[in-house]
Design a protein around this motif. Structure first.
Motif, PDB file in Angstrom:
ATOM      1  N   ALA A   1       0.875  -1.077   0.011  1.00 29.93           N
ATOM      2  CA  ALA A   1      -0.061   0.060  -0.077  1.00 29.93           C
ATOM      3  C   ALA A   1       0.864   1.480   0.195  1.00 29.93           C
ATOM      4  CB  ALA A   1      -0.929  -0.039   1.351  1.00 29.93           C
ATOM      5  N   VAL A   2       1.870   1.111   0.819  1.00 31.58           N
ATOM      6  CA  VAL A   2       2.865   2.596   0.845  1.00 31.58           C
ATOM      7  C   VAL A   2       3.498   2.567  -0.388  1.00 31.58           C
ATOM      8  CG1 VAL A   2       5.094   3.275   1.988  1.00 31.58           C
ATOM      9  CG2 VAL A   2       3.048   2.123   3.478  1.00 31.58           C
ATOM     10  N   GLU A   3       4.083   1.469  -1.094  1.00 27.56           N
ATOM     11  CA  GLU A   3       4.462   1.491  -2.443  1.00 27.56           C
ATOM     12  C   GLU A   3       3.742   2.061  -3.309  1.00 27.56           C
ATOM     13  OE1 GLU A   3       5.940  -2.336  -3.112  1.00 27.56           O
ATOM     14  OE2 GLU A   3       7.441  -2.409  -1.524  1.00 27.56           O
ATOM     15  N   LEU A   4       2.392   1.646  -3.511  1.00 27.62           N
ATOM     16  CA  LEU A   4       1.319   1.956  -4.433  1.00 27.62           C
ATOM     17  C   LEU A   4       1.136   3.718  -4.233  1.00 27.62           C
ATOM     18  CD1 LEU A   4      -0.423   1.810  -6.643  1.00 27.62           C
ATOM     19  CD2 LEU A   4      -2.164   0.943  -5.134  1.00 27.62           C
ATOM     20  N   LEU A   5       0.879   4.270  -2.944  1.00 27.32           N
ATOM     21  CA  LEU A   5       0.960   5.600  -2.496  1.00 27.32           C
ATOM     22  C   LEU A   5       2.082   6.570  -3.305  1.00 27.32           C
ATOM     23  CD1 LEU A   5      -0.611   7.960  -1.681  1.00 27.32           C
ATOM     24  CD2 LEU A   5       0.279   7.669   0.327  1.00 27.32           C
ATOM     25  N   ASP A   6       3.057   5.767  -2.721  1.00 31.35           N
ATOM     26  CA  ASP A   6       4.343   6.404  -3.379  1.00 31.35           C
ATOM     27  C   ASP A   6       4.537   6.564  -4.922  1.00 31.35           C
ATOM     28  OD1 ASP A   6       7.395   7.506  -2.985  1.00 31.35           O
ATOM     29  OD2 ASP A   6       7.787   5.637  -3.706  1.00 31.35           O
ATOM     30  N   GLU A   7       4.212   5.568  -5.339  1.00 31.89           N
ATOM     31  CA  GLU A   7       4.117   5.627  -6.881  1.00 31.89           C
ATOM     32  C   GLU A   7       3.056   6.684  -7.569  1.00 31.89           C
ATOM     33  OE1 GLU A   7       3.173   1.875  -8.291  1.00 31.89           O
ATOM     34  OE2 GLU A   7       4.845   0.824  -7.471  1.00 31.89           O
ATOM     35  N   PHE A   8       1.817   6.417  -7.036  1.00 34.96           N
ATOM     36  CA  PHE A   8       1.035   7.660  -7.199  1.00 34.96           C
ATOM     37  C   PHE A   8       1.253   9.238  -7.154  1.00 34.96           C
ATOM     38  CE2 PHE A   8      -3.080   9.706  -6.167  1.00 34.96           C
ATOM     39  CZ  PHE A   8      -3.607   9.943  -7.333  1.00 34.96           C
ATOM     40  N   LEU A   9       1.721   9.508  -5.801  1.00 43.38           N
ATOM     41  CA  LEU A   9       2.236  10.814  -5.588  1.00 43.38           C
ATOM     42  C   LEU A   9       3.371  11.123  -6.542  1.00 43.38           C
ATOM     43  CD1 LEU A   9       1.673  11.188  -1.794  1.00 43.38           C
ATOM     44  CD2 LEU A   9       0.355  11.727  -3.597  1.00 43.38           C
ATOM     45  N   THR A  10       4.310  10.381  -6.804  1.00 45.86           N
ATOM     46  CA  THR A  10       5.365  10.605  -7.634  1.00 45.86           C
ATOM     47  C   THR A  10       4.980  11.004  -8.905  1.00 45.86           C
ATOM     48  OG1 THR A  10       6.672   9.089  -6.434  1.00 45.86           O
ATOM     49  CG2 THR A  10       7.812   9.831  -8.390  1.00 45.86           C
ATOM     50  N   GLU A  11       4.046  10.244  -9.588  1.00 45.43           N
ATOM     51  CA  GLU A  11       3.347  10.698 -10.858  1.00 45.43           C
ATOM     52  C   GLU A  11       2.763  11.939 -10.858  1.00 45.43           C
ATOM     53  OE1 GLU A  11       3.643   9.255 -14.176  1.00 45.43           O
ATOM     54  OE2 GLU A  11       5.376   8.130 -13.104  1.00 45.43           O
ATOM     55  N   LEU A  12       2.008  11.903  -9.838  1.00 43.03           N
ATOM     56  CA  LEU A  12       1.218  13.002  -9.753  1.00 43.03           C
ATOM     57  C   LEU A  12       1.934  14.426  -9.578  1.00 43.03           C
ATOM     58  CD1 LEU A  12      -2.061  13.578  -9.520  1.00 43.03           C
ATOM     59  CD2 LEU A  12      -1.714  13.563  -7.076  1.00 43.03           C
ATOM     60  N   MET A  13       2.928  14.322  -8.892  1.00 48.81           N
ATOM     61  CA  MET A  13       3.614  15.408  -8.705  1.00 48.81           C
ATOM     62  C   MET A  13       4.561  15.838 -10.195  1.00 48.81           C
ATOM     63  SD  MET A  13       3.163  16.473  -5.884  1.00 48.81           S
ATOM     64  CE  MET A  13       4.282  17.961  -5.690  1.00 48.81           C
ATOM     65  N   SER A  14       4.738  14.785 -11.013  1.00 50.47           N
ATOM     66  CA  SER A  14       5.534  15.091 -12.207  1.00 50.47           C
ATOM     67  C   SER A  14       4.848  16.007 -13.201  1.00 50.47           C
ATOM     68  CB  SER A  14       5.650  13.688 -12.886  1.00 50.47           C
ATOM     69  OG  SER A  14       4.553  13.197 -13.434  1.00 50.47           O
ATOM     70  N   TYR A  15       3.614  16.058 -12.806  1.00 47.72           N
ATOM     71  CA  TYR A  15       2.514  17.262 -13.826  1.00 47.72           C
ATOM     72  C   TYR A  15       2.669  18.658 -13.136  1.00 47.72           C
ATOM     73  CZ  TYR A  15       0.438  12.950 -15.574  1.00 47.72           C
ATOM     74  OH  TYR A  15       0.288  11.761 -16.244  1.00 47.72           O
ATOM     75  N   ARG A  16       3.386  18.858 -12.132  1.00 41.95           N
ATOM     76  CA  ARG A  16       3.730  20.166 -11.346  1.00 41.95           C
ATOM     77  C   ARG A  16       2.708  20.880 -11.128  1.00 41.95           C
ATOM     78  NH1 ARG A  16       8.852  19.181 -10.136  1.00 41.95           N
ATOM     79  NH2 ARG A  16      10.040  18.570 -11.927  1.00 41.95           N
ATOM     80  N   HIS A  17       1.617  20.318 -10.539  1.00 41.82           N
ATOM     81  CA  HIS A  17       0.383  20.884 -10.065  1.00 41.82           C
ATOM     82  C   HIS A  17       0.543  20.804  -8.491  1.00 41.82           C
ATOM     83  CE1 HIS A  17      -0.998  21.077 -14.240  1.00 41.82           C
ATOM     84  NE2 HIS A  17      -1.168  19.589 -14.170  1.00 41.82           N
ATOM     85  N   PRO A  18       0.168  21.775  -7.675  1.00 38.10           N
ATOM     86  CA  PRO A  18      -0.015  21.433  -6.218  1.00 38.10           C
ATOM     87  C   PRO A  18      -0.930  20.292  -5.781  1.00 38.10           C
ATOM     88  CG  PRO A  18      -0.832  23.585  -6.935  1.00 38.10           C
ATOM     89  CD  PRO A  18       0.009  22.903  -8.181  1.00 38.10           C
ATOM     90  N   VAL A  19      -0.607  19.716  -4.850  1.00 35.09           N
ATOM     91  CA  VAL A  19      -1.141  18.483  -4.370  1.00 35.09           C
ATOM     92  C   VAL A  19      -1.547  18.657  -2.883  1.00 35.09           C
ATOM     93  CG1 VAL A  19      -1.592  16.048  -3.965  1.00 35.09           C
ATOM     94  CG2 VAL A  19      -0.499  16.833  -6.063  1.00 35.09           C
ATOM     95  N   PHE A  20      -2.873  18.898  -2.366  1.00 32.52           N
ATOM     96  CA  PHE A  20      -3.148  18.997  -0.992  1.00 32.52           C
ATOM     97  C   PHE A  20      -3.795  17.702  -0.614  1.00 32.52           C
ATOM     98  CE2 PHE A  20      -3.562  22.708  -3.650  1.00 32.52           C
ATOM     99  CZ  PHE A  20      -2.618  23.753  -2.847  1.00 32.52           C
ATOM    100  N   VAL A  21      -3.220  17.358   0.409  1.00 38.48           N
ATOM    101  CA  VAL A  21      -3.772  15.999   1.053  1.00 38.48           C
ATOM    102  C   VAL A  21      -4.007  16.010   2.694  1.00 38.48           C
ATOM    103  CG1 VAL A  21      -3.309  13.436   1.457  1.00 38.48           C
ATOM    104  CG2 VAL A  21      -2.134  14.720  -0.484  1.00 38.48           C
TER     105      VAL A  21
END
Length: 382
Positions: free
Chosen positions: A59-79
């Motif tokens: 689960a930790v690995e999947l979230l890491d993959e998702f956030l890494t990809e999300l941040m590559s689009y250069r949009h701020p992310v709020f969690v």
């Protein structure tokens, strides 16, 4: 300015002992595709990122993959953290991540965290409120706070929200409107007696409230107070849900638009009912349908040899099997009758019945006296 609102990922969840990791990776890839296509100015993730406070390694690995990809689009992310998350674990490293515009509000520290963005219409204030209980708010405010609504109201009142500016709140709580309860599902967790209920009027200072906690996408009171819902179905009470993410558009103050973008799962979660031969025939004809997660209810009156084995040959992802026939209805009626009879008995009578069932002898007079004394000390007979 446009924002993508998602919530209740529940990464690492198991449904009826089936791991959902593969399905979650598939649906998170769809969300990434939405981000790439729609190019929002920010992504709002409204809690229950994980399904457990101590998530599994995968689960930790999947979230890491998702956030890494999300941040590559250069949009701020709020969690923000939800009631299923460990605030401390989710918030680990959050101060370091801020420089890359990944803002994680894990532990409530006494105030609303505000991040301000700007466009041609002026500032947009993003307020982040992780899941809070009265006990987590009392140390910072009034020790007499008893309800969830009092707790959230105290935090908001202390935040000096400027109603002349555009304000978004991300929260993970149970919200209703004017006493009218929202749609709920079996996979959600609530306090007994509705103690966690908060009226939507508390959020009048905000142009849009991005909510997490309820798994069905829905508005609460007004169109701009919304639950995004979970991206996948996590119980059979959600079988008829249409899962989606919310795209929000803010123009000038008072002009808020939204659009629901549908999501399609790798495997749907369905309820099917009918005679076994009919259900097997349908599954054999539709290979994609047969791979879905299934709750089957068989209506055959005759006994069926190895019903689970037969169904699983065609529907390998069978999660639950029930029967609806004369025998099952009679058994249900008998259980209801037993429950009604039990409700008429005192605590002492129920214990005496249980003792006889377990030991095949009646309670002695001395034992009855002892048990009556115990029940009296525990709060009395009912």
């Amino acid at each position: 300015m446009r924002f993508l609102h998602i919530a209740d990922l529940h990464i690492g969840k198991r449904v009826n002992e089936f791991s959902m990791i593969e399905d979650q990776r598939y649906i998170l890839d769809q969300i990434l595709a939405v981000v790439e296509r729609e190019k929002p100015d920010g992504i709002l993730i409204a809690g229950d990122v994980y399904d457990k406070s101590q998530p599994s390694a995968e689960a930790v690995e999947l979230l890491d993959e998702f956030l890494t990809e999300l941040m590559s689009y250069r949009h701020p992310v709020f969690v923000i953290s939800g009631n299923h998350d460990s605030p401390e674990r989710l918030g680990f490293g959050s101060q370091i991540m801020q420089k890359d515009e990944l803002y994680i509000a894990g532990v409530f520290n006494g105030h609303l965290w505000k991040v301000t963005l700007s466009d041609e219409y002026g500032p947009v204030n993003i307020y982040m409120l992780p899941f809070v209980k009265p006990a987590s708010v009392r140390p910072f405010y009034d020790e007499t706070i008893e309800t969830y609504e009092q707790a959230v109201r105290a935090v908001i009142d202390d935040s000096n929200v400027d109603r002349n500016e555009r304000n978004i709140l991300i929260a993970h709580q149970f919200i209703s409107a004017g006493g009218q309860k929202p749609e709920q599902s079996d996979s959600e967790v609530f306090s007994i007696g509705g103690l966690d209920n908060i009226d939507s009027a508390v959020f009048e200072d905000f142009d849009y409230v991005a909510l997490g906690h309820l798994h069905g996408p829905q508005r609460i009171g007004r169109d701009t107070i919304r639950y995004a819902g979970s991206p996948l179905k996590y119980s059979f009470s959600e079988a008829r849900h249409h899962k989606s993410v919310v795209m929000i558009g803010l123009a000038e103050k008072g002009n808020v638009q939204y659009d629901l973008i549908p999501l399609k799962p790798l495997r749907d979660l369905r309820e099917i009912q009918g005679p076994i031969e009919e259900l097997l025939c349908v599954g054999r004809k539709d290979a994609a349908f047969s791979q879905d997660y299934i709750h089957a209810t068989l209506t055959d009156e005759d006994e069926i040899y190895d019903a689970i084995g037969q169904i699983r040959k065609v529907y390998p992802n069978l999660m639950a099997l029930d029967f609806d026939n004369k025998r099952s209805r009679q058994a249900s009626d008998e259980q209801d009758a037993f429950a009604r009879e039990a409700a008429k008995k005192s605590t002492m009578e129920l214990f005496a019945d249980f003792y006889k069932l377990q030991n095949h002898v009646e309670l002695s007079a001395e034992q009855i006296t002892i048990m009556k004394d115990i029940f009296e000390k525990a709060g009395g007979e009912r």
